[in-house]
Design a protein around this motif. Structure first.
Motif, short mmCIF file in Angstrom:
data_model
loop_
_atom_site.label_atom_id
_atom_site.label_comp_id
_atom_site.label_asym_id
_atom_site.label_seq_id
_atom_site.Cartn_x
_atom_site.Cartn_y
_atom_site.Cartn_z
N LEU A 133 0.82 -1.20 0.00
CA LEU A 133 0.00 0.00 0.00
C LEU A 133 0.86 1.26 0.00
O LEU A 133 0.50 2.25 -0.63
CB LEU A 133 -0.94 -0.01 1.21
CG LEU A 133 -2.11 0.93 1.19
CD1 LEU A 133 -2.96 0.76 -0.06
CD2 LEU A 133 -2.97 0.73 2.43
N LEU A 134 1.99 1.22 0.67
CA LEU A 134 2.88 2.38 0.70
C LEU A 134 3.34 2.76 -0.71
O LEU A 134 3.39 3.95 -1.05
CB LEU A 134 4.10 2.11 1.59
CG LEU A 134 5.10 3.26 1.70
CD1 LEU A 134 4.43 4.54 2.18
CD2 LEU A 134 6.24 2.88 2.61
N GLU A 135 3.63 1.78 -1.55
CA GLU A 135 4.03 2.07 -2.93
C GLU A 135 2.89 2.71 -3.72
O GLU A 135 3.10 3.63 -4.51
CB GLU A 135 4.49 0.80 -3.66
CG GLU A 135 5.85 0.31 -3.23
CD GLU A 135 6.30 -0.92 -4.02
OE1 GLU A 135 5.85 -1.11 -5.17
OE2 GLU A 135 7.09 -1.68 -3.46
N VAL A 136 1.67 2.24 -3.48
CA VAL A 136 0.50 2.81 -4.14
C VAL A 136 0.29 4.25 -3.68
O VAL A 136 0.08 5.16 -4.49
CB VAL A 136 -0.76 1.96 -3.86
CG1 VAL A 136 -2.00 2.59 -4.47
CG2 VAL A 136 -0.58 0.55 -4.38
N PHE A 137 0.40 4.48 -2.35
CA PHE A 137 0.24 5.83 -1.82
C PHE A 137 1.33 6.77 -2.35
O PHE A 137 1.06 7.92 -2.66
CB PHE A 137 0.29 5.82 -0.29
CG PHE A 137 -0.98 5.33 0.36
CD1 PHE A 137 -2.20 5.33 -0.29
CD2 PHE A 137 -0.96 4.87 1.67
CE1 PHE A 137 -3.36 4.89 0.31
CE2 PHE A 137 -2.11 4.43 2.30
CZ PHE A 137 -3.31 4.44 1.63
N THR A 138 2.55 6.28 -2.46
CA THR A 138 3.65 7.10 -2.97
C THR A 138 3.39 7.49 -4.42
O THR A 138 3.61 8.64 -4.80
CB THR A 138 5.00 6.34 -2.84
OG1 THR A 138 5.18 5.98 -1.46
CG2 THR A 138 6.16 7.20 -3.28
N ALA A 139 2.90 6.55 -5.22
CA ALA A 139 2.56 6.86 -6.62
C ALA A 139 1.42 7.88 -6.69
O ALA A 139 1.45 8.80 -7.51
CB ALA A 139 2.17 5.58 -7.35
N MET A 140 0.44 7.75 -5.79
CA MET A 140 -0.67 8.71 -5.75
C MET A 140 -0.15 10.09 -5.34
O MET A 140 -0.58 11.10 -5.88
CB MET A 140 -1.76 8.23 -4.78
CG MET A 140 -2.54 7.05 -5.28
SD MET A 140 -3.68 6.39 -4.05
CE MET A 140 -5.01 7.54 -4.19
#
Length: 143
Positions: A62-69
């Motif tokens: 989820l951290l990678e998804v949040f970082t991309a967002m």
């Protein structure tokens, strides 16, 4: 605010930051209104750092998804989680183009976007969080 201390509590809206832990409860603070409460150890709690999104190749933390967002929105809030399912899915596809459409439901996308907006409102800077998260993941992999 540390990403590895942010939790979601089943049956309670919003996100919480772990403040302290006792024998029978976890003391948390709501990100939205800063109210503290005790979460009983029998309640289901999920650390956001342990959540991943299904993709066709491998699960994305989820951290990678949040970082991309965070990069896509230039550090601002994303669109509202109350938008139509089609708009949310289209936005999510720009962030994570290879997400598994059959296993990631509209409700999952809505929750991820809602959590992202809560974290941005609370002042989370994902450009700084990533380094500390990588350090802790390396530690857990070697143990």
């Amino acid at each position: 605010m540390e990403f590895n201390k942010i939790i979601s509590v089943t049956g309670k809206p919003g996100l919480y930051q772990v403040v302290s832990q006792s024998k029978n409860a976890i003391i948390v603070e709501a990100l939205a209104d800063k109210k503290r409460l005790a979460i009983n150890t029998t309640q289901n709690v999920s650390l956001l750092e342990n959540i991943a999104i299904y993709t066709y190749e491998e699960d994305k933390p989820l951290l990678e998804v949040f970082t991309a967002m965070f990069e896509k929105t230039a550090g601002k809030e994303a669109l509202s989680h109350k938008e139509s399912g089609k708009k949310l899915a289209a936005f999510f596809a720009t962030i994570l183009p290879d997400y598994d459409v059959e296993r990631v439901y509209s409700s999952n996308i809505k929750k991820v976007i809602q959590w992202f907006n809560l974290l941005v409102k609370a002042g989370m800077d994902f450009s700084k969080v990533e380094v500390s998260a990588e350090d802790t993941s390396e530690i857990t992999e070697t143990e």
